[in-house]
Design an enzyme around this catalytic site. Structure first.
Site, PDB file in Angstrom:
ATOM      1  N   ARG A  98      -7.162   1.644  41.240  1.00  0.00           N
ATOM      2  CA  ARG A  98      -5.903   1.254  41.947  1.00  0.00           C
ATOM      3  C   ARG A  98      -5.775   1.644  43.284  1.00  0.00           C
ATOM      4  O   ARG A  98      -5.300   0.771  44.263  1.00  0.00           O
ATOM      5  CB  ARG A  98      -4.797   2.267  40.975  1.00  0.00           C
ATOM      6  CG  ARG A  98      -3.538   2.113  41.810  1.00  0.00           C
ATOM      7  CD  ARG A  98      -2.953   0.952  41.994  1.00  0.00           C
ATOM      8  NE  ARG A  98      -3.184  -0.311  41.020  1.00  0.00           N
ATOM      9  CZ  ARG A  98      -3.224  -1.344  40.976  1.00  0.00           C
ATOM     10  NH1 ARG A  98      -2.965  -1.992  42.245  1.00  0.00           N
ATOM     11  NH2 ARG A  98      -3.159  -2.195  39.929  1.00  0.00           N
ATOM     12  N   LYS A 133       4.067  -0.817  64.696  1.00  0.00           N
ATOM     13  CA  LYS A 133       4.881  -0.671  63.412  1.00  0.00           C
ATOM     14  C   LYS A 133       4.239  -0.860  62.222  1.00  0.00           C
ATOM     15  O   LYS A 133       4.001  -1.718  61.332  1.00  0.00           O
ATOM     16  CB  LYS A 133       6.204  -1.921  63.402  1.00  0.00           C
ATOM     17  CG  LYS A 133       7.151  -1.554  64.493  1.00  0.00           C
ATOM     18  CD  LYS A 133       8.167  -2.688  64.556  1.00  0.00           C
ATOM     19  CE  LYS A 133       9.110  -2.601  65.745  1.00  0.00           C
ATOM     20  NZ  LYS A 133       9.983  -3.816  65.795  1.00  0.00           N
ATOM     21  N   LYS A 165       9.817   1.183  77.399  1.00  0.00           N
ATOM     22  CA  LYS A 165      10.951   0.451  76.716  1.00  0.00           C
ATOM     23  C   LYS A 165      12.225   0.670  77.173  1.00  0.00           C
ATOM     24  O   LYS A 165      12.354   1.385  77.992  1.00  0.00           O
ATOM     25  CB  LYS A 165      10.418   0.551  75.498  1.00  0.00           C
ATOM     26  CG  LYS A 165       9.171  -0.043  74.714  1.00  0.00           C
ATOM     27  CD  LYS A 165       8.771   0.292  73.317  1.00  0.00           C
ATOM     28  CE  LYS A 165       9.610  -0.375  72.307  1.00  0.00           C
ATOM     29  NZ  LYS A 165       8.950  -2.024  72.627  1.00  0.00           N
ATOM     30  N   GLU A 195       9.030  -3.267  79.471  1.00  0.00           N
ATOM     31  CA  GLU A 195       9.832  -4.165  78.661  1.00  0.00           C
ATOM     32  C   GLU A 195      11.225  -4.451  79.492  1.00  0.00           C
ATOM     33  O   GLU A 195      12.052  -3.495  80.090  1.00  0.00           O
ATOM     34  CB  GLU A 195      10.264  -3.531  77.229  1.00  0.00           C
ATOM     35  CG  GLU A 195      11.360  -4.249  76.306  1.00  0.00           C
ATOM     36  CD  GLU A 195      11.617  -3.440  75.182  1.00  0.00           C
ATOM     37  OE1 GLU A 195      11.126  -3.421  74.181  1.00  0.00           O
ATOM     38  OE2 GLU A 195      12.876  -2.879  75.293  1.00  0.00           O
ATOM     39  N   ASP A 216      12.033  -8.950  76.102  1.00  0.00           N
ATOM     40  CA  ASP A 216      12.463  -8.549  74.607  1.00  0.00           C
ATOM     41  C   ASP A 216      13.747  -9.398  74.231  1.00  0.00           C
ATOM     42  O   ASP A 216      14.583  -9.273  74.739  1.00  0.00           O
ATOM     43  CB  ASP A 216      12.458  -7.202  74.548  1.00  0.00           C
ATOM     44  CG  ASP A 216      12.880  -6.701  73.101  1.00  0.00           C
ATOM     45  OD1 ASP A 216      12.130  -6.901  72.221  1.00  0.00           O
ATOM     46  OD2 ASP A 216      13.720  -5.925  73.001  1.00  0.00           O
TER      47      ASP A 216
END
Length: 280
Positions: A98, A133, A165, A195, A216
């Site tokens: 698994r 992410k 950002k 950004e 962005d």
């Protein structure tokens, strides 16, 4: 290429989570002396990623287990293809099944999805890159899978580059001055990216001296305008809401890089199976 030392901590933690006190089912159903062979079989087509992970999982469970690979990372496979053959103590194969499949299916899913994005922009000069992410604890594996699919990696961690950002910029009144001050504090070898979310920010950011400017959630026309305004003074990255339907048109605006969070955070695990048979 992944190193076993990068893979092993992930595998050790996963095995401990999966059987903290042993595999009780195999202990009561499978004779200790039973020997088996198992094939890792693709139930659907895809791109391979994680052959070393497969090897490390079974080596960690039992070093006497033999793993024979029939494909390399980055290679395509069809439904029904046998990707690897595993031989050894039956209990050991069941113990690692698994964990091996969980990691392999996710990595192959990422590589396969990435290859689709890369194909969609192949007629342009844009490169497809991942983001931070990623699944906590699995970043090194997921980033490797992106490369297997023909994509590229963005910064690996918060320690690798300066990347300001929207929330960083919200804390400053003068973008140009803040970027200039940041540049003065970092080594000359460190990359600096900022950004922006509107065209009016492009010139003030460039004036501060950035290496990459991220546009962005820009509309296509604004992306084209942004590329023209930058005019080669920095790498232009497009980000935000990118999908397989839109990535080709985004690439055609002339951007250099397209970052796609969905490569790792929105991916579907590929359907792989392990078909086992007792040999002794």
């Amino acid at each position: 290429m992944l190193e076993p030392a990068q893979i092993r901590p992930v595998v050790v933690a996963a095995l401990a989570e999966d059987a903290p006190s042993g595999d009780v089912t195999s202990q009561v159903f499978v004779p200790a002396a039973a020997v088996a062979t198992a094939d890792v079989v693709a139930r659907e087509p895809g791109v391979m990623a994680g052959v070393q992970v497969l090897e490390v999982v079974f080596d960690e469970v039992d070093p006497t287990v033999e793993v024979v690979l029939h494909i390399d990372d980055g290679e395509e496979f069809a439904a029904g293809d046998v990707l690897a053959t595993i031989s050894g103590p039956a209990r050991a194969i069941l113990r690692g099944e698994r964990i091996a499949l969980n990691l392999l299916q996710r990595m192959c899913g990422i590589a396969t999805l990435t290859s689709q994005y890369v194909a969609a922009v192949a007629h342009t000069r844009a490169r497809v890159v991942d983001t931070r992410k990623t699944t906590p604890g699995l970043r090194v594996l997921e980033r490797h899978a992106v490369r297997c699919g023909g994509g590229h990696n963005h910064r690996f961690s918060l320690s690798d580059a300066v990347m300001a950002k929207d929330n960083h910029l919200a804390l400053t009144d003068d973008i140009t001055a803040a970027i200039t001050a940041a540049r003065a504090q970092i080594p000359h070898t460190m990359h600096l990216e900022v950004e922006v979310d509107r065209l009016g920010q492009v010139e003030p950011v460039l004036a501060g001296g950035v290496d990459t400017i991220m546009l962005d959630n820009f509309a296509l026309e604004d992306l084209r305008t942004g590329v023209e305004v930058v005019a080669g003074r920095a790498i232009v990255e497009a980000s935000g809401g990118v999908n397989l339907e839109s990535v080709g048109a985004i690439a055609e605006t002339g951007v250099d890089v397209i970052s796609v969070g969905a490569l790792t955070h929105g991916v579907r695990a590929l359907d792989l199976g392990l078909d086992m048979r007792i040999t002794r």
